[in-house]
Design an enzyme around this catalytic site. Sequence first.
Site, short mmCIF file in Angstrom:
data_model
loop_
_atom_site.label_atom_id
_atom_site.label_comp_id
_atom_site.label_asym_id
_atom_site.label_seq_id
_atom_site.Cartn_x
_atom_site.Cartn_y
_atom_site.Cartn_z
N VAL A 1 7.45 82.97 67.43
CA VAL A 1 7.57 81.53 67.73
C VAL A 1 6.45 80.77 67.03
O VAL A 1 6.69 79.73 66.40
CB VAL A 1 7.54 81.27 69.25
CG1 VAL A 1 7.42 79.79 69.55
CG2 VAL A 1 8.80 81.83 69.91
N VAL B 1 12.40 67.85 69.92
CA VAL B 1 11.35 68.33 70.82
C VAL B 1 11.36 69.87 70.92
O VAL B 1 10.56 70.44 71.63
CB VAL B 1 11.49 67.72 72.24
CG1 VAL B 1 11.05 66.28 72.23
CG2 VAL B 1 12.91 67.84 72.75
N SER B 2 12.27 70.50 70.20
CA SER B 2 12.39 71.95 70.27
C SER B 2 11.22 72.66 69.59
O SER B 2 10.64 72.15 68.64
CB SER B 2 13.70 72.35 69.58
OG SER B 2 13.70 73.71 69.28
N CYS B 3 10.86 73.85 70.09
CA CYS B 3 9.80 74.65 69.45
C CYS B 3 10.38 75.65 68.45
O CYS B 3 9.65 76.42 67.83
CB CYS B 3 9.01 75.44 70.49
SG CYS B 3 7.94 74.40 71.47
N ILE B 4 11.69 75.70 68.34
CA ILE B 4 12.25 76.69 67.41
C ILE B 4 13.17 76.04 66.39
O ILE B 4 14.09 75.49 66.57
CB ILE B 4 13.00 77.83 68.12
CG1 ILE B 4 13.67 77.30 69.38
CG2 ILE B 4 12.07 78.95 68.46
CD1 ILE B 4 14.79 78.11 69.86
#
Lengths: 167, 103
Positions: free
Chosen positions: A29, B100-103
């Site tokens: 991630v 706003v996603s982290c991926i």
Amino acid sequence: MNTENNYPIKKVNIICAKGAIEDVYATLVMGNGAVMEGIETNIFFTFFGLDAIVKTRMNKLHTAVVGNSALRLPGGLRMPTLLGIIPGMESFISWMMMREMEKLDIPPVGEFMDLITAGGGKIYACKLAMDMFKFKPEDLCEHVSGVLTIGEFYAHAGGEGSQIIFT
Amino acid sequence: MAQKTYAGVKVDVNDEGYFTNPSQWTKEIALEIAKEENLSLTGQHFAIIEFLRSRYLGGEALSIRSINHSGVTDVKTFYQLFPGAPLKKATKIAGIPKPVSCI
């Protein structure tokens, strides 16, 4: 939110030395997130972290159910250690972890590495750990750019605005 | 709330330059935002922009993975078309909020 600053991170070098689901995913991630921000990214897998890049193991990672004090059952109760020793429990909990991540659109390990390398991120294996676990370069997935000594890793990690992160 | 003028039209943006009202967006505006980002848009860029807009307006989260499954392009091409931080750049040009996603 003002995110401007005078010393932006230009490059990250992330080291992953453990092979549990949460260790490998923390690394992936962070690595993928860096690539998405346009930050140059090197990921270095060593010791048990090599499981993440060994073809036969990368999509079968587990999370520890014994000795994992933060592991909780659905509903929030702590997972009793004695439950953890039931055969198949670790596979079941690991399957649940992967299922929950899939719901959040977090890809399986191989697909995650596809995304990272498609964006220019580089993935490396540690030579010493490869020798210790008797792995050969052909055991590694196609995402791996090379097997490095620690000296070579530091050479890759250099540069202004570069950070080394140990997950 | 800040305002910016693109192609002779005043639009509402936040302090990072992302649209707060995606319905104000037009293709002419996209061409001008892209110019600010040193990009000249092709049909391939617009195919991706249309995909991002329809996905956002449909209430679905945007992630780099969704681009790969879009059928419009693969991730490698996406990084080449919008170099640097592609998802941020592409959503800005597409006139939708920053993901706003982290991926």
